[in-house]
Design an enzyme around this catalytic site. Structure first.
Site: not given
Ligand code: NOJ
Length: 758
Positions: A284
């Site tokens: 993530d």
């Molecule tokens: C953080 C989030 O937790 C995740 O769900 C998302 O896909 C990513 N950022 C990318 O934007």
């Protein structure tokens, strides 16, 4: 001698690579490319950046992206503002780097691209897998028309904690339903052939257990027994993998004390070896670097740990880019580990057809014909109608007559800004139909007396925290007293009041946890004052989570829960309020009476000292002094304008042999005055087993349409695996003994049949 030694080493390294890539078939084109790549080029493929200027979804954005692409230091981008920018970036990668390896383009298309569907928690409340799949297909068609070929969805984290703002992004509390939805979404996004330019790679997230963070506070820790994980939390991720999800995103939390992003047990032993996942794993947003704050060491240490654990791509953190070469030279990682990660990223590009045509997803003719079309909007309207849950219908006041005199009030009644819901960064609020416009469209002959009535909340400091993506909480220049007077005046002129109240979109979602999940005070005042007028009051309730509404529920009001309905919000709400569609949604997460009851969910265990009933208190029993055990609204709950009667439950065998299926049938009759749909739900109780069983667990459902007066016999099949669970050795087995089956319209279902497993 030296030559022989070198040969042996080459052979040994070759064998390790082949063994790690094991059972899976290698792709000759990818293998040939890997042979040509330098170490730096391989590491470059593991780097995922976001250039900023697009949709920022985290606290930092990447710098010098163009130079990094040119240097072969980038495997993919996400959050890029436009197809033109993607084309520019692809040009650099394809024309200006040594090997011309195309980039992946990722994005968060969580509930629709430009055609925004209801938030996922709302969509799940439809219990309609074909519909959910079609929303994913449309999302894929629209997003790929704009150049995106990799979607950071579905989010399949089970959550039993409505304090967590991201409960809005998932399918609620139940692993059986969550698995069905995970399959529908993955197959919707990916289709049968990823080279089809209308499909994109799915990315199942957040692996794993993100929905179980302590206290519902975002990014917090998770600590959970393996038995609980396997029985209650992991199934939807596995279902997504089994459905062919091409990629997996790790979660921010730790699992068994090791952050998911660096957790070898999770990313390799479980995901690849036990589940046979063959795609690639991405972190993530900076979750790799966040392992430093978790307390696992410096950037070099955590990057090596993550690579060795099975992470293939580093989102934004640049930990791989900046440290892996050094770690290799110090013997902390192997080249085979780097090559394997690179292989997986390249294979995804190959599957998309990017090596044949890097511009396959960049086609200027597509956006105009594929995005936000009338057909897509029609599906959004249908999906929204079906996501609404009728919580209460006082005196059957709903549906309203299209000629009614209506006071349409509340801070969300005329608020395009709050219709799309959280995590809709690619949608445009200007395309959303407000509730007031929907009422005018659907009931042009109604008299609408509008007043805002109150702010969403009056606290400026709180509003500032919520308004990070735009003005969601708009504090009026008029005083709260004046706003209220206007609403009361509108009520006086009308026959019925419809108050559109609840949460602004960014009161749920990422980094939007709340410890108090009630309707904000400013709106409570409005609701009470409206009820005091004596006019019938309908609450159209918006939220991204279950709310605590015990006080409102006790008032003489009707309540239609509409989540955040998406681009067709107003039309869909009006369709249901005026009876063009009879509501059929059912809750997919339990609604607690108060925050103190959390977690409360339908599959809770009996305990050794169960309360006599969930409504009564008894000393030395498992209950509370100050609240009942039962939630305000159970999982699976939802009313209709008609009523349904269940009878004649039957199992096709009373004694079931191991490996046999059981058919459970029940008669369902529409006993009211409207045609309507009902979600017939089947719950199973394993009466005696070697580890404590849940009281009951969802194991089947079917959504059926019944004309008024009509009766249908519905048969739901319990497959042999539906009787299985993970025992304390984590073996997935069914144990002989008695089972009870309950069928009904929610998880309080009491119509019962029994069978014995031999
Ligand atoms: C953080 C989030 O937790 C995740 O769900 C998302 O896909 C990513 N950022 C990318 O934007």
């Amino acid at each position: 001698m030296n030559v022989l030694k070198t040969l042996l080493i080459v052979l040994a390294v070759g064998t390790t690579t082949a063994l790690t890539a094991q059972s899976k078939q290698q792709i000759p084109e990818v293998e040939a490319l890997l042979k040509k790549m330098t170490l730096e080029e391989k590491i470059g493929q593991l780097n995922l950046l976001t250039p900023g200027g697009g949709v920022a979804t985290g606290a930092v954005v990447s710098e010098n992206v163009e130079a990094k692409i040119k240097a072969g230091n980038v495997g993919g981008l996400f959050g890029v503002a436009s197809p033109e920018k993607m084309k520019m970036a692809q040009d650099i990668a394809v024309k200006n780097t040594r090997l011309g390896i195309p980039l992946l383009f990722g994005s968060d298309i969580i509930h629709g691209y430009k055609t925004t569907f209801p938030i996922p928690l709302g969509l799940s409340s439809s219990w309609d897998m074909e519909l959910i799949k079609s929303t994913a297909q449309i999302a894929a068609k629209e997003a790929t028309a704009d150049g995106i070929n990799w979607n950071f969805s579905p989010m399949v984290d089970i959550s039993r904690d409505p304090r967590w703002g991201r409960i809005s992004e998932g399918a609620g509390e139940d692993p059986f339903l969550g698995s069905a939805i995970a399959r529908a979404m993955v197959t919707g996004y990916q289709g049968d052939d990823l080279t089809d330019v209308n499909t994109m790679l799915a990315c199942v997230k957040h692996f794993a257990l993100y929905g179980a963070i302590e206290g519902g506070r975002d990014y917090n820790s998770v600590d959970m027994s393996r038995v609980k994980m396997f029985n209650q939390y992991l199934a939807p991720y596995k279902a997504a993998i089994d459905a062919g999800a091409a990629s997996v995103m790790t979660s921010f939390n730790d699992v068994d004390g090791i952050p998911a992003t660096g957790n070898k047990w999770l990313l390799t032993d479980l995901l690849r070896e036990q589940w046979g996942f063959e795609g690639f794993v991405v972190s993530d947003y900076t979750s790799l670097n966040e392992m430093i704050a978790h307390g696992l060491g410096d950037l070099q240490a955590v990057s090596a740990l993550a690579l060795k654990a099975g992470l293939d791509m580093d989102m934004v953190g640049e930990g791989f880019l900046s440290t892996l070469k050094k770690s290799l030279s110090e013997g902390k990682v192997t080249e085979a580990e780097i090559t394997n990660a690179c292989r997986r990223v390249l294979e995804a590009k190959y599957k998309l057809g990017l090596f044949n045509n890097p511009y396959a997803y960049i086609d200027e003719t597509r956006p105009a014909k594929d995005i936000l079309t009338a057909e897509n909007r029609a599906v959004a309207r249908k999906a929204a109608q079906r996501s609404f849950v009728l919580l209460k219908n006082e005196n059957n006041i709903l549906p309203l007559k299209k000629s009614a005199k209506i006071a349409l009030v509340g801070p969300l009644a005329d608020s395009q800004n709050n219709m799309l819901g959280t995590w809709a960064p690619t949608g445009d609020v200007k395309n959303a139909i407000s509730i007031i416009d929907g009422f005018k469209n659907v009931a042009p002959n109604a008299t609408i007396n509008y007043a805002k009535g109150s702010n969403i909340l009056d606290d400026e400091a709180m509003a500032a925290k919520i308004n990070v993506f735009g003005p969601r909480v708009d504090i009026s220049k008029e005083s709260p007293e004046t706003l209220l007077e206007e609403a009361l005046a509108a009520a006086q002129k009308s026959d019925v009041v419809v108050a559109v109240v609840g949460e602004a979109t960014e009161m749920s979602g990422e980094a939007a946890s709340r410890t108090d999940i009630s309707i904000p005070q400013a709106q409570k005042k409005l609701i009470n004052a409206l009820v005091a007028t004596g006019k019938p009051v309908v609450l159209v309730l918006m939220s991204g989570r279950p709310l605590t509404i015990s006080e409102e529920f006790d008032l003489p009001v009707s309540i239609l829960q509409v989540w955040h309905p998406g681009v067709e919000a107003g039309n869909a709400v009006a369709d249901v309020v005026f009876g063009d569609y009879n509501p059929s949604g059912k809750l997919t997460a339990t609604w607690p009476r108060n925050v103190g009851q959390i977690p409360v969910y339908h599959s809770m265990k009996n305990t050794g000292r169960p309360a006599p009933t969930s409504e009564e208190f008894q000393k030395f029993r498992s209950n509370y002094l100050d609240a009942k055990n039962s939630p305000l609204l159970p999982f699976g709950y939802g009313l209709s304008y008609t009523s349904f009667k269940y009878s004649d439950i039957k199992v096709d065998k009373n004694v079931v042999a191991s490996g046999e299926a059981v058919n459970v049938s029940v008669k369902v009759q529409n006993t009211g005055n409207f045609d309507g749909e009902e979600v017939v739900q089947l719950y199973l109780r394993d009466v005696v087993r070697s580890i404590t069983p849940p009281g009951k667990q969802l194991k089947g459902f079917e959504k059926v349409f019944l004309k008024k007066g009509e009766t249908k016999t519905i048969t739901i099949t319990l497959k042999p695996e539906d009787l299985k669970f993970y025992n304390s050795n984590l073996e997935f087995i069914a144990e002989p003994g008695d089972f009870e089956v309950f069928v009904g319209g929610d998880s309080d279902a009491s119509l019962k049949a029994t069978f014995e497993l031999k």
